[in-house]
Write a protein that holds these residues in place. Structure first.
Motif, PDB file in Angstrom:
ATOM      1  N   ALA A  53      58.839  48.265  54.046  1.00 33.79           N
ATOM      2  CA  ALA A  53      59.935  47.525  53.429  1.00 33.79           C
ATOM      3  C   ALA A  53      60.399  46.333  54.258  1.00 33.79           C
ATOM      4  O   ALA A  53      61.228  45.547  53.796  1.00 33.79           O
ATOM      5  CB  ALA A  53      61.110  48.465  53.180  1.00 33.79           C
ATOM      6  N   ASN A  55      61.994  46.508  57.251  1.00 28.11           N
ATOM      7  CA  ASN A  55      63.153  46.779  58.101  1.00 28.11           C
ATOM      8  C   ASN A  55      62.761  46.976  59.567  1.00 28.11           C
ATOM      9  O   ASN A  55      63.555  46.683  60.464  1.00 28.11           O
ATOM     10  CB  ASN A  55      63.900  48.015  57.592  1.00 28.11           C
ATOM     11  CG  ASN A  55      64.449  47.825  56.195  1.00 28.11           C
ATOM     12  OD1 ASN A  55      63.851  48.289  55.234  1.00 28.11           O
ATOM     13  ND2 ASN A  55      65.559  47.129  56.060  1.00 28.11           N
ATOM     14  N   PRO A  75      62.768  41.783  54.854  1.00 28.75           N
ATOM     15  CA  PRO A  75      62.968  42.150  53.450  1.00 28.75           C
ATOM     16  C   PRO A  75      63.150  40.960  52.509  1.00 28.75           C
ATOM     17  O   PRO A  75      62.632  40.979  51.388  1.00 28.75           O
ATOM     18  CB  PRO A  75      64.226  43.025  53.495  1.00 28.75           C
ATOM     19  CG  PRO A  75      64.190  43.656  54.847  1.00 28.75           C
ATOM     20  CD  PRO A  75      63.632  42.598  55.750  1.00 28.75           C
ATOM     21  N   ARG A  85      63.267  46.911  47.057  1.00 27.62           N
ATOM     22  CA  ARG A  85      63.618  48.261  47.475  1.00 27.62           C
ATOM     23  C   ARG A  85      64.960  48.668  46.897  1.00 27.62           C
ATOM     24  O   ARG A  85      65.894  47.865  46.857  1.00 27.62           O
ATOM     25  CB  ARG A  85      63.696  48.319  49.004  1.00 27.62           C
ATOM     26  CG  ARG A  85      64.116  49.683  49.539  1.00 27.62           C
ATOM     27  CD  ARG A  85      64.220  49.664  51.047  1.00 27.62           C
ATOM     28  NE  ARG A  85      64.491  50.986  51.575  1.00 27.62           N
ATOM     29  CZ  ARG A  85      64.487  51.283  52.863  1.00 27.62           C
ATOM     30  NH1 ARG A  85      64.217  50.348  53.758  1.00 27.62           N
ATOM     31  NH2 ARG A  85      64.755  52.510  53.269  1.00 27.62           N
TER      32      ARG A  85
END
Length: 261
Positions: A53, A55, A75, A85
């Motif tokens: 994702a 992060n 992201p 997400r």
């Protein structure tokens, strides 16, 4: 790795100080699938999911999305590429209506430019009408019409999760990462949520990558299911196959086969 994998994770590891949370993991998410990721607490699944994702950046290895190396991208960069997400705790704009929340999603709207508003207002208005119609279509698809003018902060937990799902539809995401979608949702709305995920997959062609503790939901939605334990991928298959494998049951649940039935 499959030739039709929309996400490919290649030998990815993540170290936090002296802790190796993920060890040389490789997996793929097939285009058009609903792929689940499960594992016991401390298995490394959340860390791996967060690397996909954007992060966390991997310590080593690479992540490919739709043919492009996205290793280490943030992201907001992945959003522009079509990877979105949803979160375990919904991130709505509480003081805006459900409809307004959806209308906020598409980026680079002409109305965001002061120059366009002043000198070419018709362009801004036309785009706003287009975005509003898209949002109304999404609300209709998700059967949220009865709360479209309600402040998002007043919605139930399940309705907020549906709204998050709707956000992904506003930009026609290539892949939606679902993070603990069942958390805080009652059984009735969870059934609605699952049905909408299935419709988005079967009718609109969305690909989903799901991390979830609710095994009934995983069994309903996901094929295949990927299992992690101690920072590594240890199996991939249908939920039925995994439940029938004593080694997987022991690694994941630490108990007899009956524990997953």
């Amino acid at each position: 790795m499959s030739s039709d994998a929309v996400i490919s994770v290649h030998d990815v590891s993540k170290r936090f100080g002296g802790l190796m949370a993920v060890k040389n993991c490789s997996l793929s998410v097939e285009r058009g699938s609903i792929t689940g990721l499960i594992g016991p607490n401390g298995a490394g699944k959340s860390t791996l999911f967060n690397m996909v994702a954007g992060n966390f950046a991997p310590t080593s290895g690479k992540i490919i999305f739709d043919g492009q190396d996205i290793t280490g991208l943030k992201p907001h960069q992945l959003f522009k590429l079509g990877m979105l997400r949803t979160f375990q705790i919904a991130h709505e704009f509480s003081n805006m209506t459900a409809l307004e929340n959806l209308m906020m999603v598409p980026g680079d709207q002409p109305g965001e430019s002061l120059g366009t508003l002043w000198f070419r207002p018709s362009i801004a208005r036309a785009r706003e009408i287009e975005v509003k119609q898209k949002a109304l279509d999404v609300i209709d698809f998700l059967k949220l019409g009865h709360v479209k003018d309600e402040l998002a902060g007043n919605l139930s937990g399940g309705q907020k999760k549906l709204l998050e799902l709707g956000r992904t539809m506003m930009v026609d995401a290539k892949v939606v990462l679902l993070d603990e979608v069942a958390a805080g949702v009652n059984k009735t709305l969870l059934n609605d949520l699952a049905a909408n995920i299935e419709r988005m997959n079967s009718e609109l062609g969305y690909t989903f990558f799901v991390i979830e503790h609710d095994m009934d939901l995983i069994a309903r939605l996901c094929d295949p299911v990927i299992v992690m334990a101690q920072g590594e991928v240890i199996a991939k298959g249908t939920m039925e196959e995994l439940r029938a494998n004593p080694m997987i049951v022991e690694a994941y649940f630490g108990g007899p086969v009956e524990a997953v039935q």
